[in-house]
Design an enzyme around this catalytic site. Structure first.
Site, short mmCIF file in Angstrom:
data_model
loop_
_atom_site.label_atom_id
_atom_site.label_comp_id
_atom_site.label_asym_id
_atom_site.label_seq_id
_atom_site.Cartn_x
_atom_site.Cartn_y
_atom_site.Cartn_z
N ASN A 60 33.72 15.61 23.48
CA ASN A 60 34.72 15.04 23.58
C ASN A 60 36.02 16.00 23.31
OD1 ASN A 60 36.72 13.87 22.46
ND2 ASN A 60 36.07 13.31 20.16
N TRP A 61 36.22 15.86 24.79
CA TRP A 61 37.71 16.96 24.54
C TRP A 61 38.97 16.88 24.57
CZ3 TRP A 61 36.75 16.93 31.67
CH2 TRP A 61 35.90 17.61 31.92
N HIS A 119 37.44 8.00 14.48
CA HIS A 119 37.69 9.83 14.94
C HIS A 119 37.89 9.81 13.61
CE1 HIS A 119 36.62 13.84 15.82
NE2 HIS A 119 35.74 13.94 16.70
N GLU A 161 29.54 11.67 11.18
CA GLU A 161 30.35 12.92 11.89
C GLU A 161 30.54 13.60 10.17
OE1 GLU A 161 31.55 14.06 15.46
OE2 GLU A 161 33.23 12.99 15.08
P1 PGA Z 1 33.50 20.03 16.45
O1 PGA Z 1 33.81 18.62 17.30
O2 PGA Z 1 31.78 19.48 18.26
O3 PGA Z 1 34.77 20.55 17.79
O4 PGA Z 1 33.23 19.79 15.52
C1 PGA Z 1 32.49 17.38 17.11
C2 PGA Z 1 33.65 15.84 16.98
O5 PGA Z 1 34.37 15.69 16.58
O6 PGA Z 1 33.85 14.88 17.71
#
Ligand code: PGA
Length: 245
Positions: free
Chosen positions: A11-12, A97, A167
């Protein structure tokens, strides 16, 4: 059948412009063998999807959107419709998200509409769920996950292809992923709660070392990788950790 292989998504976020996205996609592909037992997808910003789609053409790497509109194509200024993402060959869409829930005020009802839109147009939803630090401290982790899952999945058929990303908000963007014990417990809880087929991936500060540990976890069906996916070498190492499992 979709859903057998673990899924790794980079995920950029809103980090790169179109030129930088094309460059990173090219760097990522350089010297990278086609994964044999892992599905890999990248999620550039909406603006860069079209250009990155060209780079990924004829490769096994899939395209993911970071968001979709809650409504179908029509008079909705500034939104991106799932059917138009599907037309571009987008395979997955990250939905709900925590950055969108917190910064854009997306609630469970909007998330449910987005999941339904994506699913209806055969873009597989990656529904993100996870508790904040305050919710965890207050002992609310399970109730938060339960609510986000119940409401987020309210409008899709139980047979529709689905990915859930656990997450924990407190791990995202940090230096250290959540402890394995907590990841296991959350994944087990999610699996039991949804009681349907879905891949359940983990996201939050994953690097190559963390990926090597998570690859051995039977309940972790893949990874949603944020900042480490902006570095082609680090992202390749994460893919390799799953390939070497
Ligand atoms: P991170 O982000 O790997 O920079 O912690 C993960 C995400 O938000 O999907």
């Amino acid at each position: 059948m979709i859903g057998k292989q673990p899924l790794i998504v980079g995920n950029w976020k809103m980090n790169l412009g179109v030129r930088e996205s094309v460059q990173l996609a090219r760097n990522m592909l350089e010297g990278l063998e086609a994964p044999r037992q892992t599905e890999v997808a990248i999620a550039p910003s909406a603006l860069a999807l079209f250009a990155v789609a060209e780079v990924l053409r004829d490769t096994p790497f899939k395209l993911t959107a970071q968001n979709v509109a809650a409504l179908g194509a029509g008079a909705h200024t500034g939104e991106v419709a799932s059917e138009h993402l599907a037309e571009l060959g987008v395979a997955y869409a990250i939905i709900g998200h925590s950055e969108r829930r917190i910064e854009e005020g997306e609630d469970d009802a909007v998330v449910a509409l987005k999941v339904a839109q994506a699913s209806m147009h055969l873009v597989i939803p990656i529904l993100c769920v996870g508790e904040t630090k305050a919710e965890r401290r207050a002992g609310k982790t399970k109730s938060v996950l339960k609510r986000q899952l119940a409401k987020g999945l309210m409008k899709i058929k139980s047979s529709a292809p689905l990915v859930i990303a656990y997450e924990p908000v407190w791990a995202i963007g940090g230096k250290k992923a959540a402890p394995l014990k907590e990841i296991r417990a959350a994944h087990e809880f999610i699996k039991k709660t949804i009681n349907r087929s879905a891949r359940i991936m983990y996201g939050g500060a994953v690097d190559a070392a963390e990926a090597a540990l998570l690859a051995k976890e039977p309940l972790v069906d893949g990874l949603l990788v944020g900042h480490a996916s902006l570095d082609a070498t680090a992202f390749r190492a994460i893919i390799q950790a799953y390939e070497n499992r």
